[in-house]
Design an enzyme around this catalytic site. Structure first.
Site, short mmCIF file in Angstrom:
data_model
loop_
_atom_site.label_atom_id
_atom_site.label_comp_id
_atom_site.label_asym_id
_atom_site.label_seq_id
_atom_site.Cartn_x
_atom_site.Cartn_y
_atom_site.Cartn_z
N HIS A 52 34.67 2.50 29.38
CA HIS A 52 34.60 3.23 28.12
C HIS A 52 35.92 3.27 27.37
O HIS A 52 35.94 3.53 26.17
CB HIS A 52 34.08 4.65 28.35
N GLU A 59 28.13 13.97 35.07
CA GLU A 59 27.47 13.66 33.80
C GLU A 59 26.23 12.81 34.05
O GLU A 59 25.13 13.13 33.61
CB GLU A 59 28.45 12.92 32.90
N HIS A 60 26.42 11.69 34.77
CA HIS A 60 25.31 10.81 35.13
C HIS A 60 25.19 10.76 36.65
O HIS A 60 26.19 10.55 37.33
CB HIS A 60 25.54 9.38 34.63
#
Length: 433
Positions: A261, A327-328
């Site tokens: 990212h 988060e995931h």
């Protein structure tokens, strides 16, 4: 890449220390506060100064807002495949969030009084869309579509300019596709402050939404109260929980996908009950990483933000996942275990069931918003929802009969709390004053 074992004596302290290292330090907090104060006192001038300082480009107030012509040009220049992707992602987002649309309701309480709720769209929201090296085009749909579904009338989007003062054409194309017309060339702390306080060029918003880096998220934290904030979605996180049946190559690619990212602050966790699987997956990460290390800080993430954990049992793996509140969360386990884990892991932002469900589906198209809590805030926050763009009012209506039934309760609490006018306000309506 660091490896821990739940059987180690200091495992939980080491895990907590690893997580705490990602929290913003005092220097970052002070720096953000100074920028916010500058924008509050100087408005557009401060936004221009900080954009020049942090983004390396001079954007005068007259050029802050992207023109309608620029949006139209970006839409025209987008490819057929891109427009088709926008449309399909939007369909999935609409299909998912339609099921979550709250509705006004009325009922009778035990006194016989009418009670209920009304839901209203926020009037004006500001949405941050990260740009730069990793322009999050999908975030446009994952945020703006929800705001539109909720009925928000004014949506102001901010996204940082490039070194030439331009805005990423893919972002503009997605914004145009969604019908967003108010877009500003600014990002970071100065953008959050400008939207919160308002400037001569930018009207203030009621709520700040969207993901960002550590500075942007700290700004939202400090501005909460001046304006609303959706949640605190910082640099990306993923936890892959795997058993011996997992495919090591798929795990490695899913970890690397979140590491790329671009901030260098992403967090990767691999938790497995199988030592051989851990070893194979780590080897795959090392082997495949060089293909994705093109100026995106991926090596920094693997060095400082990647933690592999051997869990002595499935229950310990579940405990680790609930502590980390990732988060995931990807579950690469036997099919028979998926629903058990989905019930028992209660803090993840998004749970992706089975090896055929990589996080990238949630990132781009599955339907739920990919704006999710990070930094263990999943313990008390949920991912972005349609309701985050609305507010509610409770509704109450009494008559003389229901008022009489409530009178003893009001009298008791009025006496207990030494608030005689409270009690008298009801007694008067019953003719007992």
């Amino acid at each position: 890449m660091r490896v821990l074992d739940t059987a180690q004596p200091q495992f939980w302290q080491q895990l907590e220390a690893f997580c705490s290292a990602a929290q913003p330090g005092p220097a970052l907090v002070r720096r953000v506060a100074a920028i916010i104060a500058g924008v509050r006192s100087e408005g557009d001038l401060a936004v221009r100064r900080y954009t020049r300082k942090f983004d390396g480009v001079d954007v005068p107030p007259a050029r802050l807002r992207v023109t309608a012509a620029e949006l139209a040009q970006a839409a025209q220049q987008s490819s057929r495949a891109e427009r088709a992707a926008f449309a399909q992602a939007r369909r999935c987002i609409l299909a998912f969030h339609r099921r979550t649309l709250p509705r006004n309701w009325r009922a009778r309480n035990p006194h016989g009084a009418l009670v209920g709720e009304n839901f209203y769209p926020l009037h004006r929201v500001g949405i941050n869309i990260p740009g730069g090296q990793v322009p999050l085009v999908s975030t446009v749909l994952m945020t703006c579509v929800l705001a539109q579904m909720a009925g928000v009338r004014e949506i102001a989007v901010c996204t940082p300019p490039d070194k030439n003062g331009a805005t990423n054409p893919g972002l503009l194309a997605a914004l145009a596709f969604c019908g967003i017309t108010e877009v500003y060339r600014m990002g970071g702390v100065q953008a959050m402050a400008a939207l919160a306080f308002g400037t001569k060029t930018i009207p203030a918003v009621d709520k700040l939404c969207g993901p960002g880096n550590a500075y942007t998220i700290e700004a939202k934290r400090q501005l909460f109260g001046q304006t609303g904030a959706d949640l605190l979605p910082g640099p990306s996180e993923i936890l892959v929980l795997a058993d011996a049946s997992a495919n090591a190559a798929w795990i490695a690619l899913d970890l690397l996908a979140q590491a790329e990212h671009g901030t260098g602050k992403e967090r990767l966790f691999l938790v497995s009950t199988s030592r051989p699987l851990l070893k194979r997956a780590l080897a795959e990460v090392e082997r495949r990483a060089p293909a994705f290390q093109s100026g995106n800080h991926l090596a920094d993430v693997l060095k400082n933000g990647f933690l592999a954990i051997h869990a002595a049992s499935l229950d310990e793996a579940i405990a680790v996942a609930n502590f980390l509140a990732p988060e995931h969360l990807e579950l690469h386990v036997r099919a028979a275990l998926l629903e058990k884990l989905a019930r028992q892991i209660t803090t993840a932002g998004a749970i992706l069931l089975g090896p055929q469900t990589p996080t990238v589906l949630g990132d781009f198209t599955a339907g739920p918003s990919h704006t999710l809590p990070t930094g263990r805030t999943g313990r008390f926050l949920s991912g972005l929802r349609l309701q985050d763009f609305q507010r509610r009012s409770s509704i109450v209506r009494y008559d003389s009969r229901s008022l009489a039934k409530a009178a003893p309760v009001v009298a008791a609490f009025s006496a207990l709390e030494r608030l005689p006018a409270h009690g008298e306000s009801l007694r008067a309506r019953l003719g007992k004053s």
